[in-house]
Scaffold this active site. Structure first.
Site, PDB file in Angstrom:
ATOM      1  N   LEU A 178       0.995  -1.254   0.144  1.00 32.87           N
ATOM      2  CA  LEU A 178       0.471   0.186   0.157  1.00 32.87           C
ATOM      3  C   LEU A 178       1.027   1.126   0.543  1.00 32.87           C
ATOM      4  O   LEU A 178       0.187   2.093  -0.214  1.00 32.87           O
ATOM      5  CB  LEU A 178      -0.656  -0.443   1.726  1.00 32.87           C
ATOM      6  CG  LEU A 178      -1.684  -1.289   1.309  1.00 32.87           C
ATOM      7  CD1 LEU A 178      -2.838  -1.213   2.688  1.00 32.87           C
ATOM      8  CD2 LEU A 178      -3.190  -0.911   0.319  1.00 32.87           C
ATOM      9  N   GLY A 179       2.197   1.296   0.426  1.00 34.47           N
ATOM     10  CA  GLY A 179       3.094   2.106   0.107  1.00 34.47           C
ATOM     11  C   GLY A 179       4.354   1.697   0.738  1.00 34.47           C
ATOM     12  O   GLY A 179       4.993   1.115   1.383  1.00 34.47           O
ATOM     13  N   GLY A 181       8.058   4.095   2.684  1.00 30.90           N
ATOM     14  CA  GLY A 181       9.073   5.088   3.029  1.00 30.90           C
ATOM     15  C   GLY A 181      10.696   4.617   2.699  1.00 30.90           C
ATOM     16  O   GLY A 181      11.174   3.910   1.641  1.00 30.90           O
ATOM     17  N   PHE A 183      12.285   4.281   5.710  1.00 25.42           N
ATOM     18  CA  PHE A 183      12.189   3.290   6.696  1.00 25.42           C
ATOM     19  C   PHE A 183      11.573   2.220   7.140  1.00 25.42           C
ATOM     20  O   PHE A 183      11.423   1.375   8.259  1.00 25.42           O
ATOM     21  CB  PHE A 183      13.282   3.495   7.882  1.00 25.42           C
ATOM     22  CG  PHE A 183      12.131   4.374   8.296  1.00 25.42           C
ATOM     23  CD1 PHE A 183      12.932   5.754   8.429  1.00 25.42           C
ATOM     24  CD2 PHE A 183      11.172   4.290   9.428  1.00 25.42           C
ATOM     25  CE1 PHE A 183      12.125   7.179   9.105  1.00 25.42           C
ATOM     26  CE2 PHE A 183      10.886   5.180  10.219  1.00 25.42           C
ATOM     27  CZ  PHE A 183      10.722   6.444  10.194  1.00 25.42           C
ATOM     28  N   LYS A 201       2.008  -1.106   9.051  1.00 27.37           N
ATOM     29  CA  LYS A 201       3.493  -0.285   8.800  1.00 27.37           C
ATOM     30  C   LYS A 201       4.204  -1.253   9.637  1.00 27.37           C
ATOM     31  O   LYS A 201       4.483  -1.444  10.518  1.00 27.37           O
ATOM     32  CB  LYS A 201       3.375   0.813   9.277  1.00 27.37           C
ATOM     33  CG  LYS A 201       4.304   1.879   8.828  1.00 27.37           C
ATOM     34  CD  LYS A 201       4.128   3.136   9.597  1.00 27.37           C
ATOM     35  CE  LYS A 201       5.064   4.334   8.803  1.00 27.37           C
ATOM     36  NZ  LYS A 201       5.179   5.379   9.046  1.00 27.37           N
ATOM     37  N   ASP A 296       3.160  18.659  13.016  1.00 23.39           N
ATOM     38  CA  ASP A 296       3.704  18.733  11.620  1.00 23.39           C
ATOM     39  C   ASP A 296       2.642  18.629  10.824  1.00 23.39           C
ATOM     40  O   ASP A 296       2.201  17.389  10.396  1.00 23.39           O
ATOM     41  CB  ASP A 296       3.777  17.046  11.908  1.00 23.39           C
ATOM     42  CG  ASP A 296       4.978  16.624  10.084  1.00 23.39           C
ATOM     43  OD1 ASP A 296       4.631  17.886   9.172  1.00 23.39           O
ATOM     44  OD2 ASP A 296       5.549  15.595   9.191  1.00 23.39           O
TER      45      ASP A 296
END
Length: 298
Positions: A178-179, A181, A183, A201, A296
């Site tokens: 699904l994704g 990054g 790390f 994740k 953020d």
């Protein structure tokens, strides 16, 4: 692995595939069962097929990228099903391109839009909810009408984490990515007890230590996320830490992210933008009421 039924359909249709999938829906053999209201340009890639039976008659439906497919009784639907058990607008099949850019990384969803219910692998989806379809998944649209999803492009093989066995007693982590990054990567997972779809994740602790986030900050963030409960904040279901990896099991969000939505729309009307921003502010207000600062929100 595809189900026996899916494999059976595949072998029966392979010799006539140019005919069967030349249109979005092919009727075998009774036109009173289904009718097709939409023709699509050939340049759109076909992501997969829904192969099914209706009243002992076989049929196949193509799924194209970026082209929703609506099943229902109403004549405006893409696939019109004449059955007393199906709603005017019963369910919607749609796709979403994740960040990697290849056909293999286009996700196919089924959204239940009916109070009569659409069933996925023996479990009702529920009106307004969506599930990600994987090769071999079975859908029941109405009584006597069962569909099997057949994915054309196989998902890229992804090596399982070394200590995946630690979590497999409770969860099944699929190869559906699904994704990703710097790390971490995100895959689709299933809770073995409830069969609920989740996003997991998977964070590599070695890479995490090389980043600016230290272990204490990360642990604090996870504990905060496990406690919050708000409709505009993704829920954390579980966190499992092993020697090498951290697995964070999250609520599956099937609508895509806001950035992709803005890109697809080009320009969002002011009233809709105000409503979206209002939801963001609601989430921030909830966090502030619980003495949590996001830091953020850009």
């Amino acid at each position: 692995m595809a189900s026996q039924e899916s494999a059976q359909y595949s072998s029966q249709y392979s010799s006539q595939s140019s005919y069967l999938f030349s249109q979005r829906t092919v009727l075998l053999p009774d036109n009173d069962v289904l009718s097709q209201s939409q023709q699509l340009p050939n340049e759109r890639p076909i992501i997969g097929h829904l192969l099914g039976m209706k009243d002992k008659k076989r049929f196949g439906v193509d799924i194209y990228a970026d082209s929703p497919l609506i099943f229902g009784r109403h004549k405006s639907c893409d696939v019109v099903v004449k059955s007393e058990f199906i709603s005017n607008n019963h369910c919607r099949i749609y796709t979403h391109q994740v960040d990697f850019g290849s056909v293999e990384d286009i996700l196919v969803f089924c959204e239940d839009t009916s109070l009569n219910g659409t069933w996925w692998n023996g479990r009702i989806i529920g009106k307004g909810n969506s599930v990600v379809l994987c090769h071999g998944d079975r859908l029941r649209v109405s009584k006597g009408m069962d569909l099997t999803y057949q994915q054309i492009a196989k998902s890229k093989e992804i090596q399982d984490p070394e200590d995946y066995r630690v979590v497999e007693m409770e969860y099944q982590i699929t190869s559906k990515r699904l994704g990703a990054g710097a790390f971490a990567e995100v895959r689709m997972a299933l809770c073995k007890r409830t069969r609920e779809q989740l996003a997991v994740k998977i964070m590599d602790k070695n890479r995490l230590h090389m980043s600016q986030m230290n272990g204490t900050d990360f642990a604090r963030e996870v504990e905060i996320l496990k406690k919050v409960n708000h409709p505009n904040i993704v829920r954390v279901h579980d966190v499992i830490e092993t020697e090498r990896y951290i697995y964070i099991f999250l609520q599956m969000v099937t609508g895509g992210d806001l950035f992709d939505y803005v890109k697809s729309c080009g320009k969002i009307p002011e009233e809709e933008a105000k409503y979206l921003f209002f939801q963001v502010l609601q989430a921030i207000e909830y966090l502030h009421d619980h003495d949590i600062s996001h830091r953020d929100t850009a």
